[in-house]
Design an enzyme around this catalytic site. Sequence first.
Site, PDB file in Angstrom:
ATOM      1  N   CYS A 132      -2.742   8.143   4.019  1.00 35.28           N
ATOM      2  CA  CYS A 132      -2.569   7.924   2.581  1.00 35.28           C
ATOM      3  C   CYS A 132      -3.869   8.235   1.857  1.00 35.28           C
ATOM      4  CB  CYS A 132      -2.074   6.521   2.266  1.00 35.28           C
ATOM      5  SG  CYS A 132      -2.808   5.255   3.257  1.00 35.28           S
ATOM      6  N   GLU A 191       0.880  -1.159   0.000  1.00 32.50           N
ATOM      7  CA  GLU A 191       0.000   0.000   0.000  1.00 32.50           C
ATOM      8  C   GLU A 191       0.914   1.203   0.000  1.00 32.50           C
ATOM      9  OE1 GLU A 191      -3.081   0.573  -0.293  1.00 32.50           O
ATOM     10  OE2 GLU A 191      -3.754  -1.505  -0.253  1.00 32.50           O
TER      11      GLU A 191
END
Lengths: 987, 987
Positions: free
Chosen positions: A784, A750
């Site tokens: 994020c 990720e």
Amino acid sequence: MLEVPSPLEPLVSRIGEQLARLSAGRTPTLFEGRWWSHQALNLAMQDGQFKTQLFRFIDVLPSITDDEQVVMLAREYLGEGATPLFGTHWGLKALSATSLGARLSGKAIRSQVEHMARTFIAGATVEEAAPRLTELWHHGRAWSVDLLGEATISDREADRYRDRCVEALTRLAQEVAHWSTVPLFERNHLGPIPRVQLSIKISALSPHLDPIDPEGSYRSVASRLRPILDLAMRLPASLIFDMEQADTKTLLVEIFTRLFSEPSYKDYPYAGLALQAYHRETARDIEELLTWVRRRGAPMTIRLVKGAYWDSDTIRYRQRNWPVPLFEQKALTDANYEVLASLLLAQSSLIRPAFGTHNLRTLAYIEAVAESLKLSPETWEYQMIFGMAEPFQHAVTQYGRRLRLYTPVGDLLPGMAYLVRRLLENTSNESFLRKEYVESQALTTLLAPPVLAGVSQRQPSLSQPASAQEFHNEPQRDFAQVDSRTAMQQAIATVRSQLGRQWTSSSRGLRLTGPLIESHNPGRPDEVVGRLSSASSGDVDQAVRRAVQAWESWHDTPTEQRVNILRAAASLMRTRRDELAAWEVMECGKPWREADADLAEAIDFLEYYAASWRNLASPKRLGQEPGELNQRFYSPRGVTAVIAPWNFPLAIPTGMVSAALVTGNPVIFKPSERSPMMGHWLTEILHEASVPEGIINCLQGGPDIGRALVRHPDIATIAFTGSKDVGLSILKDAGTLMPGQQMVKRVLAEMGGKNAIVVDETADLDDAITGVVSSFTGYAGQKCSACSRTIVHAAIYENFLDRLKEAVLSLKIGNPEEPGTQIGPVIDRRAQAKIQEYIEIGKKEARLLVEGTVAEPGWYIVPTVFADVASTHRIAQEEIFGPLLSVMKATSFQDALTLANSTAYALTGGVYSRSPANLELARQRFDVGNLYLNRPITGALVGRQPFGGHRLSGVGAKAGGEEYLTQFVVTRVVSEQTLRRGFAPPE
Amino acid sequence: MLEVPSPLEPLVSRIGEQLARLSAGRTPTLFEGRWWSHQALNLAMQDGQFKTQLFRFIDVLPSITDDEQVVMLAREYLGEGATPLFGTHWGLKALSATSLGARLSGKAIRSQVEHMARTFIAGATVEEAAPRLTELWHHGRAWSVDLLGEATISDREADRYRDRCVEALTRLAQEVAHWSTVPLFERNHLGPIPRVQLSIKISALSPHLDPIDPEGSYRSVASRLRPILDLAMRLPASLIFDMEQADTKTLLVEIFTRLFSEPSYKDYPYAGLALQAYHRETARDIEELLTWVRRRGAPMTIRLVKGAYWDSDTIRYRQRNWPVPLFEQKALTDANYEVLASLLLAQSSLIRPAFGTHNLRTLAYIEAVAESLKLSPETWEYQMIFGMAEPFQHAVTQYGRRLRLYTPVGDLLPGMAYLVRRLLENTSNESFLRKEYVESQALTTLLAPPVLAGVSQRQPSLSQPASAQEFHNEPQRDFAQVDSRTAMQQAIATVRSQLGRQWTSSSRGLRLTGPLIESHNPGRPDEVVGRLSSASSGDVDQAVRRAVQAWESWHDTPTEQRVNILRAAASLMRTRRDELAAWEVMECGKPWREADADLAEAIDFLEYYAASWRNLASPKRLGQEPGELNQRFYSPRGVTAVIAPWNFPLAIPTGMVSAALVTGNPVIFKPSERSPMMGHWLTEILHEASVPEGIINCLQGGPDIGRALVRHPDIATIAFTGSKDVGLSILKDAGTLMPGQQMVKRVLAEMGGKNAIVVDETADLDDAITGVVSSFTGYAGQKCSACSRTIVHAAIYENFLDRLKEAVLSLKIGNPEEPGTQIGPVIDRRAQAKIQEYIEIGKKEARLLVEGTVAEPGWYIVPTVFADVASTHRIAQEEIFGPLLSVMKATSFQDALTLANSTAYALTGGVYSRSPANLELARQRFDVGNLYLNRPITGALVGRQPFGGHRLSGVGAKAGGEEYLTQFVVTRVVSEQTLRRGFAPPE
């Protein structure tokens, strides 16, 4: 629940019949043919989907200035089939593809709807409303003015509402001064009644009304209330606090009693508060208010309403898995209303009861109670809504009762929202008006007491079907509850008392040879949070070998046992929840709610992967052919390296580690060197939950440890969450076969995002701006998923920037230990320096809209906004990981999507729009892993919003989704020929 | 279906009652208490699972020489709970953990079961059986001797069976010579009847009995039949061909008529053939045989049986999706038997009818027909099975009829298989014996005609539930059908006529600048199959850019349309099926069945991925919370490079390409330079099926093209099938971010295998050896799934090697254009040289067991076997991709699994075992992607055996499985807040 006392019923019926006679022959405006085709309304009442579309169209209409677009939206919402239905009235019949036709029709639609709005709104301003208010007075209706307006999202907007209230009071006082006297309206059993009454929406008086911080909320609201109140006392005028969403109910009651206990205001007798019969706590609230009134000495008004936020409150509490504090059955609310009305009437020596209702049965019931208590009619009053239920308005005034109309004043545009809520209420199946005027139910039915027998506490329409996986998200803390706030305060104190300690390594049995590492409080950099021993890269091989050795028995541990270990870890986290959240506040600078959400998500990962694995682990038969048995099995891949970030220092590693563990793999876990304490606690909890030694191995340390892990030949799987650069280097390293390697490595990475929110010209700006602000400033932008670009349609660009700027300037920045803090510091000096560098870059590239400084020590960055950013700018392309927003202007929705897709990232994205076509286009074309429509773009929930991106934002299945676990296993298909000696087992 | 003529029924009843009286007071041995507890048998009849376990235990028992293991297996099959049930009889009650106890009990069990076997087997040898045959004769029973034995898997074993037949005839003739005369047995209406009758199992006379090659089969069988027949004519003796599985029925009838039409044998009057009433074609077969008998002039015997392969034939045909040629309802078979019996009796002037039945109704019916035809009782005979249905044996002899017992002679060990089938038949729900002797049904019920009304053509027990995906495997060609063989011959001729042509590139619109490539026939290297223009690595960028441009419209093409394109391609392949298979025979040297299977698999991939995508493509809602709508969408990843192998030159690229296409990606397809024609045809078919230009781009060429594709920045996904070395270099290259690259590349790589089959001491060696041979020699070992190691338990090691060697030596190697060819050439000179090199290595490392040479031109490698291979040997570790087998010895099953897992590959594996515990251990511990139990390890079917490995055998989801398509897409989750203005749409 008290039962309605049946002896009163004959009286209720008799009065009800009398009132019905008085209302006879009149039809509520709403149900008249003059502005609304009966056909359309009937259709809406019969077809819930159509009603939604129609009301949504009415809701968006005020935002649209372009006529062609009005027609376009009418088509998007109502389709071509609806044209004949509304054509005559709205001019849609004349529609053609020519722009002339479109312009004409758009104008017609708008003017019809504006006309409709005037039924419910007395005027755009007090000046405009004044003649109608006068008319009401002279027709035997008092009133309470309600100033409509957009939601308050900045201090400036709160100030503006305060000023509008002051102006309204002044203007209304002038207006009423020369009116003739109406005795019933001007005095009751407790003394005189001012002619002017203003209903105040407390949430409009502050952008900081938040139950997590009652003190801060009080200060912010009270400072704006006092000038209003000072004026009201002088005139005098009556002030009523409207009641709003359930989560602010306790806070509003507290603000009310606290303010009116202040020495300057303790004698003011015209304060009032609305209370909702649908709220389970209202009886208790009334009892407490009565005690308070007795102590205070001056009376107050209590306006009893049924409550107007049932749908949204019920939905929001259910979404959060919180117990719904409202009665979930209309009949229970009705019954409670009657109980509360009796209570108020019985206590009318202390209070002025005001009954907000349009229900004949309720009116009759109140009359019956009053009659049985032998109260004088001046003692109470009725309140109804301007423009609604006119036959009952007529009936109660004819009956000699005081009636006050709740009268909205304000622009038609924001007024539409109000209108939609009214239409909704009165076209719902539960509506009394609908029952009487549409369904023509028999009077005896209409006057019957609320039916409570067999009532279920859940309404079927919102019932949750049991999930296949039996998973429910762990509720986040409801910090509106005082117990929750106290527990968090105590946990912070407890953790404070342990700061600076050195903790024994949680990597039992591993000899770590790295240096001692210290964790610092980003809000107070001198403060050492904890000390822990770390690994050197030479320790990696030792740890991996230990994991390999331990693997076999873990591999063979029954599924149920591994599942239960995850559940045990979840239980331990629940037990230590506040303490762990407090550690996170200290180590990572997270505000309370953010820290708590990380705990809830960590628990979610454990429970979800446990449930998910129980479903997946059993062999699945493939094909149904006789004589053969083909089954799919999953087997663990092998030693898994988990390389975790610091920004969700518990949830993200918990997800990666628990997924690897439950599927049967041993784990080498490297927490971020920026959040070692949280990594330590996770490891401790897993050990305590019975993960065997050698199966979870925590190696504290920096990038060298990560690199050594990635390159180790015996690592089968690498689960990484972090930056794009590190992720790409892991992918490269893992793609190279190392000597002795027996398994192609799988990398789940990720990585970053450069996430955009698109705001089109149909957007609800109240929602859009709060959504953008929370998405780019939440945890100081260190997610994020955070928003770092906002792409706004040119038509609303300047207005958007203007309101956005004020909203950002109103944010509370400071120490996250304080409950009211919205934005804390960034993680460390390095992060701060990097973000500051980008701010400097931004200043060169674009127009600075908002900037600021903080006096506090610590690594603070004030949320910063740049406008007029181009897609080629670095601040539009590079991940910054801080509270920095680039606003870009788009000429069309398609242009906005092109801009949104113009980076190499594809993680999250958002759209604020009320155009069904644009939302659909976004679904198809907005190229991100997680797209959010009309909501903030952070806060993905496990199971409901599996999280993860593509392009250069990541590889691998989404975390918290049903495909995630299969990444940690190999699939084996076992095919047995079951035919032996010519026969196969029976099936 | 003819209806039973009802006028006969009173006669049937009368005779049936008479026969029943004659049989009264006797119980069949099977149902007597003396050797089998009534309780156990009852349990088996009530509980299908238990019956399976019990009979499987009886089946494996003969293989086990170790007493402790007998006890262990008894426990594995029957569990501890069964111990009390069988303890008394079999000594299990005395079981203890001591080896003494175990030994004793094992011995007891075995001796009980051997005793049981003697009921059904007249003796281990003809010598041993002779006294019982004599006894039968003197008690009024003739006989037909059946020589039991293991299956014939080599020429040596076929020779041995021939020799046993000759010896048996000789010995039996000596034995019967001095018996007293029994007139009824020695003459009928067509003349004398020999005392000696031998039933012959034709499949035991050749390892090459295969309906694909009738000529080869005839030659092989006839050469061994002639010596037997010569002797039979001399003695004289009667020879009856037993009928076997349905797929050889036509072939056996053909062999019978052809042999007995040969001049030397055309007058032999004692030939006979068994025919099965359950076969739908038997009436036609009888008609044709009657015609043949008339032409030939000499009579023949027709033994009419119901048929003993119903379960296995039905299962095998259904597994293949072939129409089942048998009646699928017992009643239909019974009715057909009566029709056929009438026919035979009516034609008894030409034939000697023999009726094999244990059914009272059938016996009575035959009698009734004979009586109505006024036939003399000598005209026909009854046949029953030795040891079975003694009451009816008694009844028909008492009734004055000729009875012949089908009498097995042979070792008790292989005899057990025979026994199990008998037990099965007689304990099935349909069994007459069970009905009469267990269920005691009323005589009128037992004598009623077969009930046909409402009969369904499918038995519910074997019904196929409709698959969720509505997918069924494309049936492979049934080459037992003459039409199929003819079509394939013609297709080969057609393709032959086109050899050497140059074909226009299928990459329309692409300018390819590479050299012309030629494809050669591996069986005739001088023969050019076709010429095609190829790409240079410089052409790659052009093709990728074209694909990127074409992407958007393909991305937006509706799911249904893309799905239909795949289905259209499948239809085109069906239309061109034989032709494409013929191209594959020519270009790749595949034998017929292998080439046809590749076509079927290619069609399967198209249909499966089409069906699978239809299921996956629709958005899926996540969570059920109100006020929010979370949906999962799949979007195509982008340009996909497909780098394909030559060994399944249509199926594998079809799978990879169609998966990428249906999910919305454009494809650059590089076929192997060893099979360019097949790549060309695939591309042509996809174009014809309407895949747009630019979406499928075929770049013919070598490794440089592949490398350029892998490194191109705009390639998002790489689907590769090929060698480990190439796969690993792709993984490495793809892991490196290229300038301009916007997406992390995903690599799906199916690489090599070093697959092992484990054969334990409980294995059925007939199955194990044929399975190993087909798994290592199929397509000359050029399958990634092929077996290249066999790990055999020490207890059976030498026996296994001995039979394996003979089986391998019996294989037919040669030109794949010939239908009988089992092994063709390898793909090219390079492959041949590499395999030869490994043979040389093997000779140094291990013991050479089988080797050979071929006279044909072409790249042939004779299947080669090494014994005593150690796991460190190169031939035990490295993938060879040719027909080379390494046999290793294991000391235990655990040791065998360790050896099996001792390579870096994990693709396929197999186990032959009849130990439930070992099979379970293999399920858990045999670390391969596809594990096969008791069957060959190649030939995975789409949907039923999704295919793929791990470790260094591959990365990615299994091909032909439900997870495969998700690799070509990114997952997007769209979360809409549906609450607007306080209300959400109705759900």
